[in-house]
Design an enzyme around this catalytic site. Structure first.
Site, PDB file in Angstrom:
ATOM      1  N   ALA A 110       0.832  -1.213   0.000  1.00 26.08           N
ATOM      2  CA  ALA A 110       0.000   0.000   0.000  1.00 26.08           C
ATOM      3  C   ALA A 110       0.866   1.263   0.000  1.00 26.08           C
ATOM      4  CB  ALA A 110      -0.924  -0.009   1.220  1.00 26.08           C
ATOM      5  N   PRO A 111       0.402   2.324  -0.651  1.00 28.07           N
ATOM      6  CA  PRO A 111      -0.894   2.461  -1.345  1.00 28.07           C
ATOM      7  C   PRO A 111      -0.924   1.949  -2.774  1.00 28.07           C
ATOM      8  CG  PRO A 111       0.262   4.540  -1.379  1.00 28.07           C
ATOM      9  CD  PRO A 111       1.126   3.622  -0.554  1.00 28.07           C
ATOM     10  N   GLY A 112       0.205   1.485  -3.310  1.00 29.10           N
ATOM     11  CA  GLY A 112       0.168   0.864  -4.624  1.00 29.10           C
ATOM     12  C   GLY A 112       1.094   1.450  -5.665  1.00 29.10           C
ATOM     13  N   GLY A 113       1.901   2.438  -5.309  1.00 25.45           N
ATOM     14  CA  GLY A 113       2.791   3.041  -6.291  1.00 25.45           C
ATOM     15  C   GLY A 113       3.742   2.045  -6.918  1.00 25.45           C
ATOM     16  N   ARG A 137      -5.513   0.149   4.565  1.00 26.92           N
ATOM     17  CA  ARG A 137      -4.546   0.465   3.517  1.00 26.92           C
ATOM     18  C   ARG A 137      -4.626  -0.550   2.377  1.00 26.92           C
ATOM     19  NH1 ARG A 137      -0.169   3.562   4.073  1.00 26.92           N
ATOM     20  NH2 ARG A 137       1.288   1.964   3.349  1.00 26.92           N
ATOM     21  N   CYS A 230      12.223   4.857   3.140  1.00 22.51           N
ATOM     22  CA  CYS A 230      12.242   6.308   2.924  1.00 22.51           C
ATOM     23  C   CYS A 230      12.740   6.987   4.202  1.00 22.51           C
ATOM     24  CB  CYS A 230      10.877   6.829   2.496  1.00 22.51           C
ATOM     25  SG  CYS A 230       9.526   6.450   3.636  1.00 22.51           S
TER      26      CYS A 230
END
Length: 452
Positions: A110-113, A137, A230
């Site tokens: 999630a979210p799917g990028g 999510r 990140c």
């Protein structure tokens, strides 16, 4: 309002570069999106959207866009023509090196990028399993898989530990974009700043170790795995890689091409300076046009001849005789063939990829492409099917202008001429949803829950 303990650590890590790093927080944030190659090329989209400026170097389908533009409000966003995604976040999937026909797992999806980026590289061939541990999510993930018109993805909601036994040695490629302390998103996400603490960094590191251990079990011999975060925290980056390699002698890191502004990970940042950390990559916000990110590519030793098989077998699906209404709809309205297996849940009909592993016992949110609803003597096509189709794959197409598309997205009906029946509603050559024409009026079948 950055945490002082965070700043102290960054000052020690960066030395002379620290002022430039700190100054990056006062610089404008870079805005970017990624073209959905399942629906069209970057050149085609750029011709329709003058807000696109230039390519993201490490993701050729990625583009930076003008700061004052709002592509999320444009009808092509609802058509799945692109995915708004931070530029650095495009790097992990780009480095995964997916090929059509492979079995791929996005473990923390999630979210799917990254899932939608991987799906575009797969070109509709093979199997993509997208997993998310948090149910809410996972629903957002499923919605994005639908919007981007992906046919060969299965969305599930599980702990990695549950999947590890079920899919041991099963996947060709795995991406683990691990839950982290989010330091790289401080410029964009105030909530990440508020939730930060040294204790949370340590907790994230331990959780990442566990997730990677399970991912390692699910990768076939010779398979490739990308680990990414990140955050800037060494405990979650070089430290996690070092701990993983020390426990898994069957893995090694792979050297990766570095684009301008990318930097090799630093062995001295890890508690144990294991060989291979120099092959990892750090993306620094003061050195490139993107936020903070870290990634490593792992290769599992060995080779695999033939195909991997789930120990629980594969889904057999239903025969076409059990979905006569779908057959009639397809013959009347579509110009394209479908490959895969048909799965029926109550009245709902799905198309799953050939070789889909047995789904019994899994929490499945989306078992492939949702084709529609089989009702008594009729078939009602799903919104997901519309978004997965191109205009040339449908017999009846009704094209709207951009302004008319806004009305369609709000639920408006509109006058139209033609044979009665189902129509694919399009804008700028991209599918938006279904309409049904009768008596000179196009009834709006855009889902009520998505209407603007």
């Amino acid at each position: 309002m950055l945490p002082e303990l965070f700043l102290d650590r960054m000052r020690t890590m960066l030395g002379d570069e620290y002022p430039a790093f700190l100054a990056s927080y006062d610089s404008p944030k870079y805005q970017s999106l990624r073209v959905n190659l399942l629906k069209g090329s970057g050149e085609a989209l750029k011709a329709k959207m003058d807000c696109l400026i230039k390519n993201v170097p490490w993701a050729t389908e990625g583009y930076y866009y003008k700061e004052d533009s709002r592509p999320g409000k444009y009808p092509l966003h609802e058509a799945g023509a692109y995915y708004i995604q931070e530029a650095s976040a495009m790097a992990p999937a780009a480095y995964l090196g997916v090929q059509p026909g492979e079995k791929v797992l996005d473990l923390c999806a999630a979210p799917g990028g990254k899932s939608t980026q991987i799906a575009a590289a797969m070109q509709g061939q093979g199997l993509l399993i997208c997993n998310e541990i948090h149910s809410q999510r996972a629903r957002i993930l499923s919605e994005n898989i639908e919007r981007m018109g992906i046919r060969n993805a299965i969305v599930i909601n599980h702990e990695p530990s549950c999947l590890a036994e079920r899919f041991r040695g099963y996947f060709d490629k795995i991406v683990v974009d691990a839950p982290c302390s989010g330091e790289g998103m401080f410029r964009k996400n105030e909530e990440a700043v508020l939730q930060w603490s040294p204790a949370n960094v340590e907790m994230c590191g331990k959780r990442q170790d566990e997730i990677l251990d399970y991912a390692a079990m699910m990768l076939r011999p010779g398979g490739r795995m990308i680990y990414s975060t990140c955050t800037f925290a060494p405990t979650e980056n070089e430290g996690t890689v070092s701990r993983f390699l020390s426990k898994h002698s069957e893995f090694r890191t792979e050297p990766l091409k570095k684009y301008s502004g990318m930097e090799a990970g630093k062995p001295e940042f890890a508690e144990d300076q294991t060989d291979g950390i120099e092959n990892t990559i750090r993306l620094w916000p003061h050195k490139l046009e993107g936020e903070g990110h870290f990634l490593a590519a792992f290769q599992k030793e060995g080779t695999w001849e033939g195909d991997t098989v789930s120990p629980l077998g594969v889904e057999k699906g239903i025969c076409l005789k059990e979905c006569r209404e779908w057959q009639e709809f397809r013959e009347q309205y579509l110009r394209t063939a479908f490959s895969g297996i048909y799965l029926k849940f109550g009245e709902q009909l799905y198309l799953a990829p050939d070789g889909t592993p047995a789904l019994k016992g899994l929490k499945v949110l989306r078992p492939g492409l949702h084709l529609g609803t089989i009702k008594k003597n009729r078939f009602e096509p799903a919104h997901a099917l519309a978004l997965a189709l191109k205009p040339e794959e449908v017999k009846n197409v009704h094209t709207l202008s951009v302004s008319e598309a806004a009305g369609y997205l709000s639920g408006q009906t509109f006058p139209a001429e033609g044979e009665k029946g189902w129509y694919l509603i399009t804008v700028e050559g991209y599918s938006l949803g279904w309409g049904k024409l009768a008596g000179g009026v196009m009834k709006n079948h855009y889902p009520k829950g998505l209407r603007k």
